[in-house]
Scaffold this active site. Sequence first.
Site, short mmCIF file in Angstrom:
data_model
loop_
_atom_site.label_atom_id
_atom_site.label_comp_id
_atom_site.label_asym_id
_atom_site.label_seq_id
_atom_site.Cartn_x
_atom_site.Cartn_y
_atom_site.Cartn_z
N CYS A 85 -27.48 -3.10 15.15
CA CYS A 85 -26.42 -4.11 15.14
C CYS A 85 -27.00 -5.51 14.95
CB CYS A 85 -25.63 -4.03 16.45
SG CYS A 85 -24.35 -5.28 16.58
N CYS B 2 -25.29 -8.15 17.08
CA CYS B 2 -25.70 -8.20 18.49
C CYS B 2 -27.11 -8.76 18.64
CB CYS B 2 -25.68 -6.80 19.11
SG CYS B 2 -24.31 -5.77 18.60
N ASP B 3 -28.01 -8.37 17.76
CA ASP B 3 -29.44 -8.63 18.00
C ASP B 3 -30.08 -9.62 17.04
OD1 ASP B 3 -29.30 -6.75 20.02
OD2 ASP B 3 -29.81 -5.08 18.69
#
Length: 317
Positions: A137, A140-141
Amino acid sequence: MKDFSKQSIIILGSGCAGLTAAIYAARANLSPLLIEGSLPGGLLTMTSEIENFPGFPEGISGFELMDRMRKQAERFGTQFLSGQVDRVELSEACKRVFVGDRFIETEALIIATGASPKFLKIPGEKEMFGGKGVSICATCDGAFYRNRDVIVIGGGDSACEEALFLTHFCKKVTIVHRRDQLRASKILADRVQSEPKIELVWNAVPQAILADENGFTRGMIVQDKNNSQSREIACEGVFLAVGHEPNTKLFHGILPLDDSGYFIKEPNSQTRTAVGGVFVAGDCADPHYRQAISAAGTGCQAAIEAERYVYSRQSSV
Ligand code: NAP
């Protein structure tokens, strides 16, 4: 705690398909119960920008779109239960959904459990997943990789979107693809190919992810399909975007599934299954389109079918 012991309609899954089904079922006065699953809002909450969902000419973030759908479902009387279903018993006469130490009976069930990202199953992937350089992701990261070099694996829409998003943070993004052309839509493929921070490595099959002395990602070994030679590409992050598999394990041996695990629907129906009163919607039943809008469409169809099923049973009693 609310008593959910007997329901007209239960919906499994809180992605686009599940929430759309909830909006329709709630507006049909059926007070559906939606069981959210392990990722409330579904995979779209992990997407940065959605540009192809009609009605949002400027685009909308995946998180916001799902939040709006949830509020809309709530407004018409959907009840939400956080948690995961452990087991189901499904027959025309009796449908039971087991959550933790209790079960809930329902007249109709809509399964919208979505799909999960696939992994490559190569050395290093599991060891460095979740905090040591391997991710599924970028939304997200991605910010953890500011000014660093990363690799994105895959050649579809997801890989292109992940790579483009990562260019906001990273020094260089290398897309490693096992073929010599992208399978992504033209608009995304064109954007990727004209982005100076992105390099494409064609015909390259991932073989292993390498760790440094502290166990963090330091590179990847890929094999050239044309000459079978392997080489190392240095990077500090590897983002996997190699497709999805349907979340249907719970239904093995209970409902018909195809060889890839997708639900098989009854002839001439987009949503009916072999068990009367059990309907499917969204990515768990769609190996072909897998779009937010088509998931929402089948969620709507499943709710209309379920509504007809419930009301026809009630009027025949
Ligand atoms: P996908 O289209 O199935 O692409 C997966 C990619 O991963 C393919 O290029 C595939 O290579 C590669 N791959 C699979 N297994 C691999 C392995 N073991 N090693 C190396 N490479 C591997 O998946 P997706 O990109 O997640 O897209 C899924 C669906 O969602 C599609 O219908 C897509 O259009 C849709 N989607 C749409 C949007 C959008 O419209 N904005 C965004 C994201 C996703 P091959 O090409 O060789 O098979």
